[in-house]
Design a protein around this motif. Structure first.
Motif, PDB file in Angstrom:
ATOM      1  N   ALA A 129       0.817  -1.345   0.032  1.00  0.00           N
ATOM      2  CA  ALA A 129       0.057   0.008   0.160  1.00  0.00           C
ATOM      3  C   ALA A 129       0.880   1.220   0.021  1.00  0.00           C
ATOM      4  CB  ALA A 129      -0.990   0.143   1.137  1.00  0.00           C
ATOM      5  N   THR A 130       2.294   1.133   0.508  1.00  0.00           N
ATOM      6  CA  THR A 130       3.041   2.496   0.452  1.00  0.00           C
ATOM      7  C   THR A 130       3.919   2.414  -0.694  1.00  0.00           C
ATOM      8  OG1 THR A 130       4.528   1.140   1.557  1.00  0.00           O
ATOM      9  CG2 THR A 130       2.975   1.855   2.929  1.00  0.00           C
ATOM     10  N   LEU A 131       3.841   1.685  -1.649  1.00  0.00           N
ATOM     11  CA  LEU A 131       4.585   1.726  -2.767  1.00  0.00           C
ATOM     12  C   LEU A 131       4.478   2.866  -3.693  1.00  0.00           C
ATOM     13  CD1 LEU A 131       4.892  -1.903  -4.001  1.00  0.00           C
ATOM     14  CD2 LEU A 131       6.567  -0.657  -2.477  1.00  0.00           C
ATOM     15  N   THR A 132       2.983   3.448  -3.820  1.00  0.00           N
ATOM     16  CA  THR A 132       2.500   4.400  -4.694  1.00  0.00           C
ATOM     17  C   THR A 132       1.320   4.890  -4.014  1.00  0.00           C
ATOM     18  OG1 THR A 132       1.672   4.924  -6.853  1.00  0.00           O
ATOM     19  CG2 THR A 132       1.152   2.794  -5.950  1.00  0.00           C
ATOM     20  N   ASP A 133       0.868   6.367  -4.230  1.00  0.00           N
ATOM     21  CA  ASP A 133      -0.207   6.880  -3.815  1.00  0.00           C
ATOM     22  C   ASP A 133      -1.150   7.400  -5.081  1.00  0.00           C
ATOM     23  OD1 ASP A 133       1.084   9.313  -5.159  1.00  0.00           O
ATOM     24  OD2 ASP A 133       1.232  10.320  -3.478  1.00  0.00           O
ATOM     25  N   ASP A 134      -0.767   6.650  -6.056  1.00  0.00           N
ATOM     26  CA  ASP A 134      -1.730   6.905  -7.590  1.00  0.00           C
ATOM     27  C   ASP A 134      -2.740   5.966  -7.333  1.00  0.00           C
ATOM     28  OD1 ASP A 134      -1.665   8.017 -10.252  1.00  0.00           O
ATOM     29  OD2 ASP A 134      -2.238   5.896 -10.519  1.00  0.00           O
ATOM     30  N   TYR A 135      -4.069   6.397  -7.657  1.00  0.00           N
ATOM     31  CA  TYR A 135      -5.382   5.603  -7.655  1.00  0.00           C
ATOM     32  C   TYR A 135      -5.074   4.553  -8.431  1.00  0.00           C
ATOM     33  CZ  TYR A 135     -10.283   4.589  -8.140  1.00  0.00           C
ATOM     34  OH  TYR A 135     -11.449   4.013  -7.918  1.00  0.00           O
ATOM     35  N   HIS A 136      -5.002   4.539  -9.720  1.00  0.00           N
ATOM     36  CA  HIS A 136      -4.910   3.576 -10.687  1.00  0.00           C
ATOM     37  C   HIS A 136      -3.703   2.586 -10.643  1.00  0.00           C
ATOM     38  CE1 HIS A 136      -8.471   4.732 -12.659  1.00  0.00           C
ATOM     39  NE2 HIS A 136      -8.110   6.042 -12.856  1.00  0.00           N
ATOM     40  N   GLU A 137      -2.497   3.175 -10.046  1.00  0.00           N
ATOM     41  CA  GLU A 137      -1.366   2.436 -10.137  1.00  0.00           C
ATOM     42  C   GLU A 137      -1.181   1.435  -8.729  1.00  0.00           C
ATOM     43  OE1 GLU A 137       2.815   1.366 -11.050  1.00  0.00           O
ATOM     44  OE2 GLU A 137       0.977   2.284 -12.074  1.00  0.00           O
ATOM     45  N   ARG A 138      -2.305   1.837  -7.916  1.00  0.00           N
ATOM     46  CA  ARG A 138      -2.548   0.871  -6.826  1.00  0.00           C
ATOM     47  C   ARG A 138      -3.258  -0.262  -7.034  1.00  0.00           C
ATOM     48  NH1 ARG A 138      -3.493   5.067  -1.901  1.00  0.00           N
ATOM     49  NH2 ARG A 138      -1.556   4.934  -1.120  1.00  0.00           N
ATOM     50  N   SER A 139      -4.054  -0.270  -8.229  1.00  0.00           N
ATOM     51  CA  SER A 139      -4.837  -1.210  -8.814  1.00  0.00           C
ATOM     52  C   SER A 139      -3.762  -2.305  -9.466  1.00  0.00           C
ATOM     53  CB  SER A 139      -5.902  -0.913  -9.925  1.00  0.00           C
ATOM     54  OG  SER A 139      -6.796  -0.219  -9.428  1.00  0.00           O
ATOM     55  N   ARG A 140      -2.884  -1.660 -10.221  1.00  0.00           N
ATOM     56  CA  ARG A 140      -1.613  -2.390 -10.802  1.00  0.00           C
ATOM     57  C   ARG A 140      -0.841  -3.072  -9.890  1.00  0.00           C
ATOM     58  NH1 ARG A 140       3.295  -0.098 -12.960  1.00  0.00           N
ATOM     59  NH2 ARG A 140       4.461  -1.883 -14.532  1.00  0.00           N
ATOM     60  N   VAL A 141      -0.546  -2.494  -8.708  1.00  0.00           N
ATOM     61  CA  VAL A 141       0.167  -3.204  -7.765  1.00  0.00           C
ATOM     62  C   VAL A 141      -0.530  -4.360  -7.110  1.00  0.00           C
ATOM     63  CG1 VAL A 141       1.151  -2.953  -5.321  1.00  0.00           C
ATOM     64  CG2 VAL A 141       1.527  -0.982  -7.074  1.00  0.00           C
ATOM     65  N   PHE A 142      -1.568  -4.286  -6.919  1.00  0.00           N
ATOM     66  CA  PHE A 142      -2.394  -5.449  -6.451  1.00  0.00           C
ATOM     67  C   PHE A 142      -2.849  -6.343  -7.392  1.00  0.00           C
ATOM     68  CE2 PHE A 142      -2.244  -2.809  -2.476  1.00  0.00           C
ATOM     69  CZ  PHE A 142      -1.900  -3.764  -1.511  1.00  0.00           C
ATOM     70  N   GLY A 143      -2.946  -5.730  -8.455  1.00  0.00           N
ATOM     71  CA  GLY A 143      -3.242  -6.850  -9.517  1.00  0.00           C
ATOM     72  C   GLY A 143      -1.905  -7.571  -9.694  1.00  0.00           C
ATOM     73  N   TRP A 144      -0.742  -7.222  -9.666  1.00  0.00           N
ATOM     74  CA  TRP A 144       0.573  -8.081  -9.583  1.00  0.00           C
ATOM     75  C   TRP A 144       0.263  -9.250  -8.476  1.00  0.00           C
ATOM     76  CZ3 TRP A 144       5.040  -8.652 -12.175  1.00  0.00           C
ATOM     77  CH2 TRP A 144       5.178  -8.111 -13.461  1.00  0.00           C
ATOM     78  N   TRP A 145       0.142  -8.584  -7.225  1.00  0.00           N
ATOM     79  CA  TRP A 145      -0.228  -9.208  -6.209  1.00  0.00           C
ATOM     80  C   TRP A 145      -1.195 -10.459  -6.487  1.00  0.00           C
ATOM     81  CZ3 TRP A 145      -4.504  -9.611  -2.930  1.00  0.00           C
ATOM     82  CH2 TRP A 145      -4.459 -10.245  -1.592  1.00  0.00           C
ATOM     83  N   MET A 146      -2.081 -10.135  -6.999  1.00  0.00           N
ATOM     84  CA  MET A 146      -3.181 -11.245  -7.300  1.00  0.00           C
ATOM     85  C   MET A 146      -2.805 -12.290  -8.464  1.00  0.00           C
ATOM     86  SD  MET A 146      -6.101 -11.998  -5.678  1.00  0.00           S
ATOM     87  CE  MET A 146      -6.374 -13.927  -6.095  1.00  0.00           C
ATOM     88  N   LEU A 147      -2.181 -11.635  -9.355  1.00  0.00           N
ATOM     89  CA  LEU A 147      -1.695 -12.630 -10.595  1.00  0.00           C
ATOM     90  C   LEU A 147      -0.671 -13.554 -10.004  1.00  0.00           C
ATOM     91  CD1 LEU A 147      -1.937 -12.497 -13.938  1.00  0.00           C
ATOM     92  CD2 LEU A 147       0.309 -11.420 -13.703  1.00  0.00           C
ATOM     93  N   VAL A 148       0.254 -13.013  -9.068  1.00  0.00           N
ATOM     94  CA  VAL A 148       1.165 -14.111  -8.513  1.00  0.00           C
ATOM     95  C   VAL A 148       0.477 -15.157  -7.689  1.00  0.00           C
ATOM     96  CG1 VAL A 148       3.304 -14.496  -7.465  1.00  0.00           C
ATOM     97  CG2 VAL A 148       3.134 -12.678  -8.986  1.00  0.00           C
ATOM     98  N   THR A 149      -0.244 -14.539  -6.947  1.00  0.00           N
ATOM     99  CA  THR A 149      -1.065 -15.421  -5.991  1.00  0.00           C
ATOM    100  C   THR A 149      -1.856 -16.568  -7.068  1.00  0.00           C
ATOM    101  OG1 THR A 149      -1.552 -13.636  -4.298  1.00  0.00           O
ATOM    102  CG2 THR A 149      -3.125 -15.629  -4.413  1.00  0.00           C
TER     103      THR A 149
END
Length: 438
Positions: A129-149
């Motif tokens: 959650a602290t890697l970026t404060d951008d609204y859409h980039e956070r979807s990308r961060v946790f999209g990677w998290w879910m993709l690897v999951t």
């Protein structure tokens, strides 16, 4: 700022071994404990429920402790390191358990597994959650998290059917043991990679959290709403996952290997669907993408009752469609949670990222525990016998069918109704992020 794929990959890497402790454990471990280790269905359901009731209250305490942690290596790294050691010990106790294990030993092993999982998962997601404060980039961060999951789930779910073919006389034990070794070997390696490549961002607000800060989770209306959606949305696939193998073996009559391969198809298309939901969230908003995914899930989950009993190809197409929305709610809600955490930081002057993500981990685990604790006693009440398969009574088969299809669909629609109209959109979050930076 757009994060480099190397950073996102290193951040998400621990999800590979952690995936074994999520839904695959709910799918495979309870049937294994009841059919091969000698525990009754009622005992297994009670064990999983009691473990969660003990384990879940620890999550907010872990999150609170993370928020208080200040070391030369950061606030997240010590918890990831310590949690990994506990997780590995729990994996040995839970996945490598021998036949004849007592209910008490099973409970202790699972508790150790989930406490380690809590520490690692809370620290990892709060760090994300602290890697970026951008609204859409956070979807990308946790999209990677879910993709690897999802990738980790595919590896884990492929192990039982693969090893069942290689060792047909050994039952599901080799697959369960392999899941354990994936956690034992994979967790320290992937955590080390994250340590090396991912940097921690300084705190937005420097403060000394108090234990009373735990109450902020329930005082924040957006947080309450998000947790309700998360719980309901996790219950839906949790119920379906707990009953999946029973449904396809006893109701549809597929052999165990084919039933497991259908579950694999489900998660393959769940993984392939992640870019679709990320794109939809960027095109519309996170909460609108969630609503669409939940409605789609309700429709496809209900339609599983129509899947043929003698045509694996058609059944696989049905499970591919049913799997597409899996994971959308989980990763988009965690991206939304980062926005809620920023809003709380701005309003209170105190950063409680660890606490907020601890609450999400607790709710996710509750969503996986309740289905086993509720559905297994219901199956026992229906006189359903796991070892009988299609030889179960008609009433037991009908009851299993109803449990597998209707509650998950109704829960998904309820979650869609609760999240609809979410107020913290891209514009509102941009104003909060600008205020925090200023």
């Amino acid at each position: 700022m757009r994060l480099h794929r190397k950073i996102l990959g290193a951040f998400a890497a621990p999800c590979l071994p952690l995936a074994a402790v999520g839904l695959p454990t709910v799918v495979y471990l309870p049937p294994y404990y009841s059919s091969e280790l000698g525990l009754s269905l009622s005992a297994v359901g009670l064990i999983f429920l009691v473990v969660r009731l003990i384990d879940i209250p620890l999550d907010p305490l872990i999150g609170h402790a993370i928020d208080r942690t200040t070391t030369r290596v950061g606030r997240f790294r010590p918890w990831l390191a310590g949690g990994t050691l506990v997780l590995m010990a729990g994996a040995v106790a839970a996945y490598l358990a021998a036949p004849g294990i007592s209910a008490g030993a099973a409970l202790a092993g699972l508790l150790l597994l989930y406490v380690g999982y809590s520490a690692v998962m809370v620290a990892q997601t709060a760090w994300g959650a602290t890697l970026t404060d951008d609204y859409h980039e956070r979807s990308r961060v946790f999209g990677w998290w879910m993709l690897v999951t999802q990738l980790g789930m595919l590896v884990v779910l492929a192990l039982p059917p693969l090893l069942a073919r290689l060792y047909p006389q050994a039952g599901t034990a080799p697959g369960i043991h392999a899941m354990g070794w994936l956690v034992i070997a994979g967790a320290p390696l992937t955590i080390a990679l994250m340590f090396l490549l991912v940097r921690e961002r300084p705190r937005l607000k420097d403060h000394a959290p108090r234990l009373t800060d735990l109450l902020v989770v329930m005082r924040n209306p957006l947080m309450r709403r998000l947790l309700v959606v998360d719980l309901i949305a996790n219950l839906a696939p949790g119920i379906a996952g707990a009953l999946f193998l029973f449904f396809f073996e006893a109701v549809k009559g597929y052999p165990a290997v084919q039933a497991s391969s259908l579950l694999l198809v489900y998660f393959v298309f769940g993984m392939l669907g992640i870019p679709l939901w990320t794109w939809l969230a960027r095109t519309t908003s996170k909460h609108r993408a969630i609503v669409f995914a939940l409605v789609f899930y309700a429709a496809t989950q209900t339609a599983t009752v129509l899947l043929p009993a003698d045509n694996w190809g058609l059944a696989a197409i049905g499970m591919a469609l049913a799997g597409l929305p899996y994971g959308a709610t989980m990763f988009l809600l965690r991206a939304m949670l980062a926005d809620v955490s920023d809003a709380e930081t701005l309003a209170s002057g105190q950063e409680k990222t660890g606490l907020f993500y601890a609450a999400a981990v607790a709710v996710q685990k509750l969503g996986y525990a309740i289905p086993v604790g509720l559905t297994y006693p219901v199956l026992a009440w229906l006189d359903f016998e796991a070892k009988l398969g299609t030889a179960n009574s008609a009433s037991a088969i009908d009851g299993l069918t109803l449990l597998f299809t209707l509650p998950p669909a109704l829960l998904a629609l309820t979650a869609a109704w609760v999240v609809n109209g979410w107020p913290l959109d891209a514009r509102a979050h941009a104003a909060n992020a600008a205020a925090l930076r200023g």
